[in-house]
Design a protein around this motif. Structure first.
Motif, mmCIF file in Angstrom:
data_model
loop_
_atom_site.group_PDB
_atom_site.id
_atom_site.type_symbol
_atom_site.label_atom_id
_atom_site.label_comp_id
_atom_site.label_asym_id
_atom_site.label_seq_id
_atom_site.Cartn_x
_atom_site.Cartn_y
_atom_site.Cartn_z
ATOM 1 N N GLN A 104 48.647 44.462 8.778
ATOM 2 C CA GLN A 104 48.640 42.701 8.917
ATOM 3 C C GLN A 104 46.774 42.043 9.324
ATOM 4 O OE1 GLN A 104 50.642 44.248 10.519
ATOM 5 N NE2 GLN A 104 50.845 43.309 12.537
ATOM 6 N N ASP A 105 46.470 42.778 10.187
ATOM 7 C CA ASP A 105 44.989 42.375 9.456
ATOM 8 C C ASP A 105 43.947 42.119 8.618
ATOM 9 O OD1 ASP A 105 45.609 42.064 12.971
ATOM 10 O OD2 ASP A 105 44.863 43.850 13.380
ATOM 11 N N LYS A 106 44.227 43.137 7.679
ATOM 12 C CA LYS A 106 43.469 43.021 6.798
ATOM 13 C C LYS A 106 44.293 41.452 5.326
ATOM 14 C CE LYS A 106 45.203 45.518 3.243
ATOM 15 N NZ LYS A 106 45.408 46.591 2.234
ATOM 16 N N HIS A 107 43.106 41.490 5.287
ATOM 17 C CA HIS A 107 42.760 40.274 4.216
ATOM 18 C C HIS A 107 42.590 40.726 2.887
ATOM 19 C CE1 HIS A 107 44.051 37.804 7.577
ATOM 20 N NE2 HIS A 107 43.129 38.184 7.851
ATOM 21 N N GLU A 108 42.581 40.296 1.646
ATOM 22 C CA GLU A 108 41.920 40.719 0.319
ATOM 23 C C GLU A 108 41.883 39.821 -0.355
ATOM 24 O OE1 GLU A 108 42.453 44.742 -3.064
ATOM 25 O OE2 GLU A 108 43.629 44.584 -1.349
ATOM 26 N N PRO A 109 41.395 38.652 -0.710
ATOM 27 C CA PRO A 109 41.144 37.524 -0.781
ATOM 28 C C PRO A 109 40.134 38.049 -2.498
ATOM 29 C CG PRO A 109 39.121 37.889 0.515
ATOM 30 C CD PRO A 109 39.902 38.838 0.691
ATOM 31 N N THR A 110 40.691 37.528 -3.589
ATOM 32 C CA THR A 110 39.899 37.340 -4.601
ATOM 33 C C THR A 110 38.833 36.622 -4.518
ATOM 34 O OG1 THR A 110 42.199 37.112 -5.853
ATOM 35 C CG2 THR A 110 40.283 36.276 -7.029
ATOM 36 N N LEU A 111 37.192 36.741 -4.496
ATOM 37 C CA LEU A 111 36.528 36.038 -4.912
ATOM 38 C C LEU A 111 35.927 36.005 -6.125
ATOM 39 C CD1 LEU A 111 34.115 38.075 -2.304
ATOM 40 C CD2 LEU A 111 35.658 36.558 -1.948
ATOM 41 N N TRP A 112 35.472 35.058 -6.723
ATOM 42 C CA TRP A 112 34.665 34.440 -7.597
ATOM 43 C C TRP A 112 33.134 34.835 -8.059
ATOM 44 C CZ3 TRP A 112 37.155 29.434 -10.093
ATOM 45 C CH2 TRP A 112 38.520 29.398 -10.022
ATOM 46 N N ALA A 113 32.319 34.934 -8.683
ATOM 47 C CA ALA A 113 31.261 34.802 -8.968
ATOM 48 C C ALA A 113 30.989 34.126 -10.319
ATOM 49 C CB ALA A 113 30.174 36.052 -8.776
ATOM 50 N N ILE A 114 29.834 33.202 -10.285
ATOM 51 C CA ILE A 114 29.835 31.935 -11.200
ATOM 52 C C ILE A 114 28.496 32.368 -11.474
ATOM 53 C CG2 ILE A 114 29.446 30.443 -12.830
ATOM 54 C CD1 ILE A 114 32.386 29.638 -10.860
ATOM 55 N N CYS A 115 28.063 32.719 -12.564
ATOM 56 C CA CYS A 115 26.784 32.279 -12.726
ATOM 57 C C CYS A 115 25.540 31.419 -13.396
ATOM 58 C CB CYS A 115 25.273 33.267 -13.374
ATOM 59 S SG CYS A 115 23.585 33.696 -14.025
ATOM 60 N N ASN A 116 24.620 30.420 -13.114
ATOM 61 C CA ASN A 116 24.580 29.437 -13.985
ATOM 62 C C ASN A 116 23.458 29.066 -13.770
ATOM 63 O OD1 ASN A 116 24.578 27.956 -11.737
ATOM 64 N ND2 ASN A 116 26.417 27.053 -12.412
ATOM 65 N N GLY A 117 22.880 27.975 -14.666
ATOM 66 C CA GLY A 117 21.378 27.554 -13.954
ATOM 67 C C GLY A 117 21.657 26.650 -12.707
ATOM 68 N N GLY A 118 20.437 27.009 -11.895
ATOM 69 C CA GLY A 118 20.220 26.539 -11.618
ATOM 70 C C GLY A 118 19.825 24.497 -11.222
ATOM 71 N N ASP A 119 19.001 24.304 -10.185
ATOM 72 C CA ASP A 119 17.491 23.215 -10.670
ATOM 73 C C ASP A 119 17.201 22.703 -11.438
ATOM 74 O OD1 ASP A 119 19.813 21.935 -8.862
ATOM 75 O OD2 ASP A 119 18.584 21.732 -6.980
ATOM 76 N N ASP A 120 16.584 24.608 -11.774
ATOM 77 C CA ASP A 120 15.503 24.210 -12.380
ATOM 78 C C ASP A 120 15.811 24.752 -13.392
ATOM 79 O OD1 ASP A 120 16.309 26.878 -11.349
ATOM 80 O OD2 ASP A 120 14.107 27.211 -10.368
#
Length: 133
Positions: A104-120
């Motif tokens: 029960q000490d195990k966690h398996e969250p879903t992560l998101w990765a988004i690629c977009n244009g930064g400030d520049d």
């Protein structure tokens, strides 16, 4: 339509809402992995929520062998595997974080990765939890 207010990537980093992966590596020491070592070519940002909740292990988790370096590597490497076959600007993936010896000490969250244009306008990858979007 006129923009009333915008919140830049630079402001989010200054406010601590986003963390630069390279800055984490600099603080983490010589063994701390970088995204580039996992094959990620664009700069990476991590939301402070993801970092605090899962990536930076608690003292209890550290007693059971969990480390910042290991968790960073897991996140970067698993993202790099999923991203290789992705044609979209967003991917989701799961990472297992063990916070103690019991199942029960195990966690398996879903992560998101988004690629977009930064400030520049150049590509930046942001790793986050769904609620951070």
């Amino acid at each position: 339509m006129e923009t009333v207010y915008s919140y830049s990537q630079k402001q989010a980093v200054e406010d601590g809402v986003l963390l630069e992966a390279e800055a984490i590596a600099a603080v983490g020491g010589v063994d701390c992995p970088t995204p580039r070592e996992a094959g990620i070519v664009h700069p990476v940002l991590i939301t402070s929520n993801l970092f605090d909740k899962y990536i930076n292990p608690s003292e209890e988790a550290r007693k059971w062998g969990q480390s910042l370096n290991g968790r960073l590597w897991d996140v970067y490497y698993l993202f790099s595997l999923v991203a290789r076959n992705c044609k979209d600007s967003m991917v989701t993936f799961n990472v297992i974080f063990q916070d103690g010896p019991r199942p029960q000490d195990k966690h398996e969250p879903t992560l998101w990765a988004i690629c977009n244009g930064g400030d520049d306008g150049k590509p930046v990858i942001t790793l986050m939890l769904p609620e951070d979007y």
